[in-house]
Every structure is written in structure tokens, then in C-alpha cells.
Motif scaffolding. Structure first.
Motif, mmCIF file in Angstrom:
data_model
loop_
_atom_site.group_PDB
_atom_site.id
_atom_site.type_symbol
_atom_site.label_atom_id
_atom_site.label_comp_id
_atom_site.label_asym_id
_atom_site.label_seq_id
_atom_site.Cartn_x
_atom_site.Cartn_y
_atom_site.Cartn_z
ATOM 1 N N ASN A 207 1.047 -1.320 0.096
ATOM 2 C CA ASN A 207 0.048 0.080 -0.104
ATOM 3 C C ASN A 207 0.816 1.265 -0.006
ATOM 4 O O ASN A 207 1.408 1.440 0.940
ATOM 5 C CB ASN A 207 -0.890 0.129 1.195
ATOM 6 N N LYS A 208 0.896 1.695 -1.039
ATOM 7 C CA LYS A 208 1.577 3.227 -1.134
ATOM 8 C C LYS A 208 0.513 4.508 -0.909
ATOM 9 O O LYS A 208 -0.720 4.266 -0.828
ATOM 10 C CB LYS A 208 2.277 3.427 -2.527
ATOM 11 N N GLN A 209 0.959 5.606 -1.107
ATOM 12 C CA GLN A 209 0.325 6.720 -0.862
ATOM 13 C C GLN A 209 0.749 7.791 -1.981
ATOM 14 O O GLN A 209 1.769 8.194 -1.753
ATOM 15 C CB GLN A 209 0.238 7.308 0.470
ATOM 16 N N SER A 210 -0.238 8.144 -2.731
ATOM 17 C CA SER A 210 0.203 9.346 -3.851
ATOM 18 C C SER A 210 0.884 10.520 -3.039
ATOM 19 O O SER A 210 -0.067 11.214 -2.227
ATOM 20 C CB SER A 210 -1.096 9.614 -4.790
ATOM 21 N N GLY A 211 1.795 10.999 -3.596
ATOM 22 C CA GLY A 211 2.422 12.456 -3.029
ATOM 23 C C GLY A 211 3.111 12.262 -1.600
ATOM 24 O O GLY A 211 3.601 13.049 -1.189
ATOM 25 N N GLY A 212 3.132 10.874 -1.046
ATOM 26 C CA GLY A 212 3.800 10.457 -0.073
ATOM 27 C C GLY A 212 5.246 10.235 -0.093
ATOM 28 O O GLY A 212 5.668 10.341 -1.167
ATOM 29 N N LYS A 213 5.828 9.655 0.863
ATOM 30 C CA LYS A 213 7.257 9.197 0.735
ATOM 31 C C LYS A 213 7.230 7.736 0.699
ATOM 32 O O LYS A 213 7.308 7.021 1.794
ATOM 33 C CB LYS A 213 7.981 9.737 2.104
ATOM 34 N N ASN A 214 6.929 7.282 -0.688
ATOM 35 C CA ASN A 214 7.019 5.958 -1.114
ATOM 36 C C ASN A 214 8.205 5.289 -1.124
ATOM 37 O O ASN A 214 9.070 5.832 -1.777
ATOM 38 C CB ASN A 214 6.198 5.704 -2.294
ATOM 39 N N LEU A 215 8.350 4.016 -0.347
ATOM 40 C CA LEU A 215 9.683 3.619 -0.195
ATOM 41 C C LEU A 215 10.047 3.259 -1.658
ATOM 42 O O LEU A 215 11.313 2.925 -2.287
ATOM 43 C CB LEU A 215 9.791 2.095 0.455
ATOM 44 N N ASP A 216 9.137 2.663 -2.561
ATOM 45 C CA ASP A 216 9.706 2.175 -3.953
ATOM 46 C C ASP A 216 10.196 3.467 -4.782
ATOM 47 O O ASP A 216 11.051 3.055 -5.560
ATOM 48 C CB ASP A 216 8.387 1.430 -4.675
ATOM 49 N N GLU A 217 9.423 4.534 -4.606
ATOM 50 C CA GLU A 217 9.966 5.628 -5.594
ATOM 51 C C GLU A 217 11.049 6.521 -4.533
ATOM 52 O O GLU A 217 12.071 7.043 -5.724
ATOM 53 C CB GLU A 217 8.703 6.622 -5.585
ATOM 54 N N MET A 218 11.527 6.175 -3.594
ATOM 55 C CA MET A 218 12.753 6.730 -2.827
ATOM 56 C C MET A 218 13.980 5.828 -3.265
ATOM 57 O O MET A 218 15.059 6.078 -2.844
ATOM 58 C CB MET A 218 12.341 6.883 -1.569
#
Length: 365
Positions: A207-218
Motif C-alpha cells: 500500500n503506497k500513498q500518492s504524494g507521500g514518501k513511498n519507499l519504492d519511489e525513494m
């Protein structure tokens, strides 16, 4: 065919929000542990674009999709197998499902409490799985005790079961899910009677969160370790933004996709989850179409034509004579049944025929 997937995880990882998004039902999703006590159940249509196409070919009056049942189960915590939190009640709810969708957070948000204090999806999985393993160990140990007398008097079936149970116990003691133990068909039948939680198939929902600090995107090391864990054990996983999908649940079609883009999300994670859950249960779909309705029917993969026919009515399996079968792509390309028959792509199949996903079938009884 009624098969269910239990949505499990630690408190406050987005289980109920995800359930709302999947089922378009409203259950409490508040920011505190044990918000969900009694499991909510939702019947979910399996997305299948083929139905709309067939409906147009047949000028069908209605479309009926295949379905999967999702069960929202309250959050587990450390010690659940020993009754911590509302553990015993929750474990019994999980035991009643056919598969498990395990939700973990892969985003950081200081406004949303994590029961462990920090976000670490692999640690969360290890906590949940350990509680489920401990619950299964208790089941296995109790069964060993109950057959002890039969083993002592030399009962062959009891001795065979005892040997299997001891193998299972050793396997679980190594902190491994029961479904990772190699079993033959007879052993699988014996184990089935134990209703072990970790014998069920697992699907992991990130479960990720748009605009949040997502581990996959970081590119965070925590996410790298998580994916390595999935690859090592050949576990299935899907990525979902539960909050956005919940906000979009009342929209349909192009409007929904436009809203999704405006909110910063691009993939329809919920549809992917539903399809993955359907596949996790070992299910596939065959289709029927006509003027009255176009419909998707659910069968276990590898089902013969008579067994598949029983999905329509139990009597059809016994009364089965033959099946007229055409692959979905061939039917669409031909433009209809008459054209498919004239082109030689409509086949007559007998009782031994194994149904394939996407077969369009008319049964003769």
C-alpha cells in the motif's frame, strides 16, 4: 463457486481503506488499532473487458461478471497467536478464508500511526507470518496429542498422520509457512483436514500513498530488501494506492481515469489486485453469451467440460453430452457463432475436454 480472500495485516496499514475501495462498501477505517472487529464481507466483480465485447456481438440484455469474495479482517499484533489484542477471534476469521491478501505499508506519513512505531514492510510481514505460524504450530501440536493413543496401539493411518504432523511441526519451527512444505497428494488431503492458516496461498499487497514518501519511489533499502524477499520465495505481490482508489470508488470509466490522473496516480491497482486474487485461488473463467445475457463462469483451472458445466447447474455435469467451444479471440475475429462455425473455429468437445480461460461455450445436455 464461493471462494474468499481474507485481507490481513497489522493495524493502520490501510486494510479497511483497501476493502472499501475494492468493494465500494463503507466500513470504519479510522486511525487507531482494532477499528475493525467483526469481519466485513464484500462480493467483488472480476474485471473482464471480454464481457462487453461479447455482449455487443450477441446484443445481450445484461452482463454478469465472475466474482470473488473479500473479507476485511481486523489487524493482528505481536502475540495474536496467544490471544493478544483480539487475536484468537481474528485468527478464526482468517482460518475460514481460502486465501490471504497480506497488506503492508510502503509509505511514510507522520500523521498516520504505525503500531510498531516505524515503517518497515519486511518486518511487518515477518511479524504477521510468525503469528500465523505459531497459531498453526498450536493446531499441529494439539492434533499430535489427540492421535497419541491410536499411534501407541499401532493404527496405521494414525502412524502415517503422526509422521506427517511431526514433519509439519519441524517445518513450522523453522519459521516457514506450511504451504512451502513439499507434500504428495495423499499428504495434502490429510493436511487439509487441519485447516492450517499458512497452508493457504498468500498474496502481498503493498500500500503506497500518492504524494507521500513511498519507499519504492525513494529507492529505499527497505523496499529493495522486500522485493528480494519476494523473489527468493517466489511470492506474488501487487502495488496499490488504497486511499486514492477509495476516493475513486464512486466513479466509472473515463471520468475515473481522469480523476485518477488528477490525483497523481496512474495504475488501477485495485483491478490488478482482484485479478491477482482470482489467479491466486487457482481460478479461471469461461464465457457464455446470447441475447439474454453474456456471463463469466468461474471454475478451477484444469476442470473438464462436465465439471465446468456444473457451475451453471449441478445437474449439467451428469447430463452432459457435448460442448460447442470457440476461443474468445476466434469468436471476436469471426464476428459471431455462425461465422465461427463456417470458418471451422467452433469445435465440438466431449467429456475429457479441459476448459481453458476465455473459452466461449454452449453445453448440450
Amino acid at each position: 463457486m464461493s471462494l474468499s480472500i481474507g485481507i490481513v495485516g497489522l493495524p493502520n496499514v490501510g486494510k479497511s481503506t483497501l476493502f472499501n475501495a475494492i468493494t465500494k462498501k463503507s466500513v470504519p477505517a479510522d486511525n487507531y488499532p482494532f477499528c475493525t472487529i467483526d469481519p466485513s464481507v464484500g462480493i467483488v466483480p472480476v474485471p473482464d473487458a471480454r464481457l462487453e465485447v461479447l455482449s455487443k456481438i450477441s446484443s445481450s440484455k445484461k452482463i454478469i461478471p465472475a466474482i470473488v469474495e473479500f473479507v476485511d479482517i481486523a489487524g493482528l499484533v505481536k502475540g495474536a497467536s496467544e490471544g493478544q489484542g483480539l487475536g484468537n477471534q481474528f485468527l478464526s476469521h482468517i482460518r475460514e478464508t481460502d486465501a490471504i491478501a497480506e497488506v503492508v505499508r510502503i509509505y511514510e506519513n507522520g500523521d498516520l500511526i504505525h503500531v510498531e512505531g516505524t515503517v518497515d514492510p519486511l518486518r511487518d510481514i515477518e511479524i504477521i507470518n510468525m503469528e500465523l505460524i505459531l497459531a498453526d504450530m498450536s493446531t499441529v501440536e494439539k492434533r499430535i496429542q489427540t492421535i497419541g493413543r491410536d499411534v501407541k496401539r499401532g493404527d496405521k493411518d494414525a502412524i502415517k498422520l503422526d509422521e506427517l504432523l511431526k514433519r509439519l511441526k519441524s517445518h513450522l519451527e523453522e519459521e516457514k509457512l506450511a504451504n512451502r512444505l513439499s507434500l504428495d497428494e495423499e499428504e495434502k488431503r490429510l493436511v487439509k483436514e487441519l485447516h492450517l492458516i499458512t497452508m493457504k496461498p498468500f498474496l502481498y499487497v503493498l500500500n503506497k500513498q500518492s504524494g507521500g514518501k513511498n519507499l519504492d519511489e525513494m529507492g529505499d533499502d527497505r523496499f529493495t530488501k522486500l522485493i528480494a524477499y519476494f523473489k527468493e520465495h517466489n511470492f506474488q505481490y501487487v502495488v496499490v494506492d488504497a486511499k486514492i482508489e477509495d476516493e475513486l470508488k464512486e466513479f466509472e470509466g473515463e471520468e475515473k481515469e481522469m480523476m485518477r490522473a488528477e490525483l497523481g496516480a496512474h495504475d488501477n491497482g485495485v483491478d490488478g489486485l482482484i485479478k491477482a486474487g482470482y489467479d491466486l485461488l487457482g481460478l479461471e473463467t469461461y464465457l457464455t453469451t446470447g441475447e439474454m445475457e453474456t456471463r463469466a463462469w468461474t471454475v478451477k483451472k484444469g476442470s473438464t467440460a462436465p465439471v465446468a458445466a456444473s457451475a451453471i447447474h449441478t445437474d449439467f455435469e451428469q447430463k452432459f453430452i457435448r460442448a460447442e467451444v470457440v476461443a474468445y479471440d476466434d469468436l471476436v475475429k469471426a464476428g459471431g457463432f455462425a461465422e465461427a462455425k463456417s470458418q471451422g473455429v467452433l469445435r465440438t468437445e466431449g467429456k475429457e475436454y479441459i476448459v481453458h480461460d476465455g473459452d466461449v461455450i454452449e453445453f448440450k445436455i
